[in-house]
Design a protein around this motif. Structure first.
Motif, PDB file in Angstrom:
ATOM      1  N   TYR A 146     -12.544 -80.360 -37.776  1.00  0.00           N
ATOM      2  CA  TYR A 146     -13.242 -81.203 -36.799  1.00  0.00           C
ATOM      3  C   TYR A 146     -14.474 -80.509 -36.213  1.00  0.00           C
ATOM      4  CZ  TYR A 146      -9.631 -84.692 -37.194  1.00  0.00           C
ATOM      5  OH  TYR A 146      -8.788 -85.659 -37.690  1.00  0.00           O
ATOM      6  N   ARG A 147     -14.413 -79.214 -36.026  1.00  0.00           N
ATOM      7  CA  ARG A 147     -15.569 -78.473 -35.526  1.00  0.00           C
ATOM      8  C   ARG A 147     -16.723 -78.557 -36.532  1.00  0.00           C
ATOM      9  NH1 ARG A 147     -13.349 -73.855 -34.957  1.00  0.00           N
ATOM     10  NH2 ARG A 147     -14.211 -72.843 -36.785  1.00  0.00           N
ATOM     11  N   HIS A 148     -16.417 -78.319 -37.818  1.00  0.00           N
ATOM     12  CA  HIS A 148     -17.453 -78.401 -38.859  1.00  0.00           C
ATOM     13  C   HIS A 148     -17.981 -79.826 -39.009  1.00  0.00           C
ATOM     14  CE1 HIS A 148     -17.259 -74.292 -39.958  1.00  0.00           C
ATOM     15  NE2 HIS A 148     -16.221 -74.348 -40.783  1.00  0.00           N
ATOM     16  N   LEU A 149     -17.091 -80.805 -38.979  1.00  0.00           N
ATOM     17  CA  LEU A 149     -17.510 -82.200 -39.131  1.00  0.00           C
ATOM     18  C   LEU A 149     -18.409 -82.623 -37.972  1.00  0.00           C
ATOM     19  CD1 LEU A 149     -17.305 -84.860 -40.706  1.00  0.00           C
ATOM     20  CD2 LEU A 149     -15.279 -85.404 -39.323  1.00  0.00           C
ATOM     21  N   ASN A 150     -18.037 -82.266 -36.761  1.00  0.00           N
ATOM     22  CA  ASN A 150     -18.845 -82.611 -35.591  1.00  0.00           C
ATOM     23  C   ASN A 150     -20.219 -81.944 -35.668  1.00  0.00           C
ATOM     24  OD1 ASN A 150     -19.226 -83.903 -33.040  1.00  0.00           O
ATOM     25  ND2 ASN A 150     -18.893 -81.919 -32.058  1.00  0.00           N
ATOM     26  N   LYS A 151     -20.230 -80.683 -36.037  1.00  0.00           N
ATOM     27  CA  LYS A 151     -21.508 -79.959 -36.147  1.00  0.00           C
ATOM     28  C   LYS A 151     -22.377 -80.582 -37.246  1.00  0.00           C
ATOM     29  CE  LYS A 151     -23.365 -75.327 -35.875  1.00  0.00           C
ATOM     30  NZ  LYS A 151     -24.405 -75.582 -34.925  1.00  0.00           N
ATOM     31  N   ALA A 152     -21.757 -80.919 -38.381  1.00  0.00           N
ATOM     32  CA  ALA A 152     -22.510 -81.515 -39.492  1.00  0.00           C
ATOM     33  C   ALA A 152     -23.099 -82.869 -39.102  1.00  0.00           C
ATOM     34  CB  ALA A 152     -21.609 -81.657 -40.718  1.00  0.00           C
ATOM     35  N   THR A 153     -22.333 -83.702 -38.405  1.00  0.00           N
ATOM     36  CA  THR A 153     -22.865 -85.016 -38.016  1.00  0.00           C
ATOM     37  C   THR A 153     -23.992 -84.873 -36.997  1.00  0.00           C
ATOM     38  OG1 THR A 153     -21.100 -85.324 -36.378  1.00  0.00           O
ATOM     39  CG2 THR A 153     -20.782 -86.337 -38.542  1.00  0.00           C
ATOM     40  N   LYS A 154     -23.900 -83.874 -36.129  1.00  0.00           N
ATOM     41  CA  LYS A 154     -24.999 -83.643 -35.186  1.00  0.00           C
ATOM     42  C   LYS A 154     -26.244 -83.144 -35.923  1.00  0.00           C
ATOM     43  CE  LYS A 154     -22.389 -83.136 -30.990  1.00  0.00           C
ATOM     44  NZ  LYS A 154     -21.948 -82.342 -29.879  1.00  0.00           N
ATOM     45  N   GLU A 155     -26.041 -82.240 -36.876  1.00  0.00           N
ATOM     46  CA  GLU A 155     -27.186 -81.697 -37.616  1.00  0.00           C
ATOM     47  C   GLU A 155     -27.846 -82.758 -38.495  1.00  0.00           C
ATOM     48  OE1 GLU A 155     -25.574 -77.081 -37.785  1.00  0.00           O
ATOM     49  OE2 GLU A 155     -25.385 -78.329 -39.572  1.00  0.00           O
ATOM     50  N   ILE A 156     -27.046 -83.589 -39.140  1.00  0.00           N
ATOM     51  CA  ILE A 156     -27.647 -84.633 -39.980  1.00  0.00           C
ATOM     52  C   ILE A 156     -28.281 -85.715 -39.114  1.00  0.00           C
ATOM     53  CG2 ILE A 156     -25.724 -86.222 -40.382  1.00  0.00           C
ATOM     54  CD1 ILE A 156     -26.611 -86.022 -43.417  1.00  0.00           C
ATOM     55  N   GLY A 157     -27.795 -85.864 -37.890  1.00  0.00           N
ATOM     56  CA  GLY A 157     -28.410 -86.804 -36.945  1.00  0.00           C
ATOM     57  C   GLY A 157     -29.859 -86.453 -36.665  1.00  0.00           C
ATOM     58  N   VAL A 158     -30.161 -85.164 -36.660  1.00  0.00           N
ATOM     59  CA  VAL A 158     -31.552 -84.727 -36.469  1.00  0.00           C
ATOM     60  C   VAL A 158     -32.402 -85.198 -37.646  1.00  0.00           C
ATOM     61  CG1 VAL A 158     -33.082 -82.723 -36.302  1.00  0.00           C
ATOM     62  CG2 VAL A 158     -30.935 -82.760 -35.031  1.00  0.00           C
ATOM     63  N   LEU A 159     -31.841 -85.144 -38.856  1.00  0.00           N
ATOM     64  CA  LEU A 159     -32.575 -85.633 -40.026  1.00  0.00           C
ATOM     65  C   LEU A 159     -32.742 -87.155 -39.972  1.00  0.00           C
ATOM     66  CD1 LEU A 159     -30.918 -83.444 -42.805  1.00  0.00           C
ATOM     67  CD2 LEU A 159     -33.160 -83.126 -41.736  1.00  0.00           C
ATOM     68  N   PHE A 160     -31.761 -87.854 -39.427  1.00  0.00           N
ATOM     69  CA  PHE A 160     -31.845 -89.310 -39.308  1.00  0.00           C
ATOM     70  C   PHE A 160     -32.827 -89.741 -38.232  1.00  0.00           C
ATOM     71  CE2 PHE A 160     -27.308 -90.678 -40.881  1.00  0.00           C
ATOM     72  CZ  PHE A 160     -27.587 -90.165 -42.131  1.00  0.00           C
ATOM     73  N   PHE A 161     -32.752 -89.114 -37.052  1.00  0.00           N
ATOM     74  CA  PHE A 161     -33.489 -89.601 -35.886  1.00  0.00           C
ATOM     75  C   PHE A 161     -34.563 -88.652 -35.369  1.00  0.00           C
ATOM     76  CE2 PHE A 161     -29.361 -91.768 -35.745  1.00  0.00           C
ATOM     77  CZ  PHE A 161     -29.797 -93.082 -35.738  1.00  0.00           C
ATOM     78  N   GLY A 162     -34.664 -87.463 -35.925  1.00  0.00           N
ATOM     79  CA  GLY A 162     -35.683 -86.526 -35.487  1.00  0.00           C
ATOM     80  C   GLY A 162     -35.352 -85.901 -34.145  1.00  0.00           C
ATOM     81  N   VAL A 163     -36.369 -85.484 -33.455  1.00  0.00           N
ATOM     82  CA  VAL A 163     -36.229 -84.724 -32.216  1.00  0.00           C
ATOM     83  C   VAL A 163     -35.573 -85.538 -31.100  1.00  0.00           C
ATOM     84  CG1 VAL A 163     -38.497 -85.271 -31.234  1.00  0.00           C
ATOM     85  CG2 VAL A 163     -37.448 -83.059 -30.769  1.00  0.00           C
ATOM     86  N   GLU A 164     -35.607 -86.848 -31.199  1.00  0.00           N
ATOM     87  CA  GLU A 164     -35.071 -87.693 -30.131  1.00  0.00           C
ATOM     88  C   GLU A 164     -33.583 -87.523 -29.913  1.00  0.00           C
ATOM     89  OE1 GLU A 164     -36.258 -91.693 -30.892  1.00  0.00           O
ATOM     90  OE2 GLU A 164     -38.320 -91.281 -30.397  1.00  0.00           O
ATOM     91  N   ILE A 165     -32.860 -86.980 -30.913  1.00  0.00           N
ATOM     92  CA  ILE A 165     -31.411 -86.823 -30.768  1.00  0.00           C
ATOM     93  C   ILE A 165     -31.050 -85.512 -30.050  1.00  0.00           C
ATOM     94  CG2 ILE A 165     -30.870 -85.626 -32.930  1.00  0.00           C
ATOM     95  CD1 ILE A 165     -28.572 -87.714 -33.266  1.00  0.00           C
ATOM     96  N   LEU A 166     -32.028 -84.618 -29.920  1.00  0.00           N
ATOM     97  CA  LEU A 166     -31.783 -83.317 -29.306  1.00  0.00           C
ATOM     98  C   LEU A 166     -31.869 -83.368 -27.791  1.00  0.00           C
ATOM     99  CD1 LEU A 166     -33.866 -81.005 -31.641  1.00  0.00           C
ATOM    100  CD2 LEU A 166     -31.404 -81.420 -31.720  1.00  0.00           C
ATOM    101  N   ASP A 167     -31.119 -82.502 -27.149  1.00  0.00           N
ATOM    102  CA  ASP A 167     -31.230 -82.305 -25.715  1.00  0.00           C
ATOM    103  C   ASP A 167     -32.165 -81.126 -25.501  1.00  0.00           C
ATOM    104  OD1 ASP A 167     -31.028 -81.968 -23.010  1.00  0.00           O
ATOM    105  OD2 ASP A 167     -28.844 -81.716 -22.979  1.00  0.00           O
ATOM    106  N   LEU A 168     -33.430 -81.421 -25.291  1.00  0.00           N
ATOM    107  CA  LEU A 168     -34.448 -80.371 -25.194  1.00  0.00           C
ATOM    108  C   LEU A 168     -34.334 -79.560 -23.904  1.00  0.00           C
ATOM    109  CD1 LEU A 168     -37.492 -82.288 -26.712  1.00  0.00           C
ATOM    110  CD2 LEU A 168     -35.982 -80.654 -27.832  1.00  0.00           C
ATOM    111  N   THR A 169     -33.580 -80.064 -22.948  1.00  0.00           N
ATOM    112  CA  THR A 169     -33.414 -79.316 -21.699  1.00  0.00           C
ATOM    113  C   THR A 169     -32.518 -78.097 -21.919  1.00  0.00           C
ATOM    114  OG1 THR A 169     -31.498 -80.635 -20.995  1.00  0.00           O
ATOM    115  CG2 THR A 169     -33.696 -81.381 -20.282  1.00  0.00           C
TER     116      THR A 169
END
Length: 171
Positions: A146-169
């Motif tokens: 689950y840790r790897h799956l969660n990290k992978a979905t967050k990382e691929i989310g950046v490829l899907f949506f770009g910088v808007e998915i990141l918490d820049l703060t």
């Protein structure tokens, strides 16, 4: 009662802080929604692919029919155009997801490739695997999965949506 300058400054500070907190809350909700959308796209990928495969089959069947075999009462230009638009969007989404998944795979180091394999087995390969099957095939425990799956979905989310998915703060 007259407001003093001190009161005005205090009110202004409270309002500014409240507005900032609301803005941060809205941004967090947007990030959460994008992560949800990432998982939603991945969850539906196999269905999108099946839909595209069905299109190919239907086209072959349609091309092999003669005009006499067609039910002209059920066919109208609007419905055909609507179906074509829907199918075009689905095919575009399949190609988009496929390209982002390949980009994700290419970006993974040797140590990170397990995250890609988990993501691929969970969402991409034609035959769906259960979480338990993936855990066993990767020889990992449940929490690591689950840790790897969660990290992978967050990382691929950046490829899907770009910088808007990141918490820049938090950077």
């Amino acid at each position: 009662m007259k407001l003093t300058e001190e009161h005005v400054e205090l009110i202004t500070a409270v309002v500014a802080r409240t507005l900032q907190e609301e803005k941060q809350k809205e941004e967090e909700e947007k990030r959460n929604q994008r992560h949800h959308n990432t998982v939603l796209l991945l969850n539906n990928y196999r269905g999108f692919v099946a839909h595209c495969e069905q299109i190919k089959t239907e086209l072959v069947e349609f091309e092999s029919k003669s005009i006499q075999d067609l039910n002209l009462d059920e066919i109208n230009l609007e419905s055909i155009e609507s179906i074509k638009r829907s199918r075009t969007k689905t095919l575009a989404m399949v190609l988009f997801i496929k390209s982002k998944v390949m980009a994700y795979k290419d970006s993974c180091s040797d140590d990170e490739i397990i995250k890609y394999r988990i993501l691929e087995k969970k969402y991409i390969i034609p035959k769906k695997m259960t979480d338990k099957q993936i855990i066993e095939s990767e020889s990992i425990d449940r929490s690591t999965f689950y840790r790897h799956l969660n990290k992978a979905t967050k990382e691929i989310g950046v490829l899907f949506f770009g910088v808007e998915i990141l918490d820049l703060t938090k950077l």
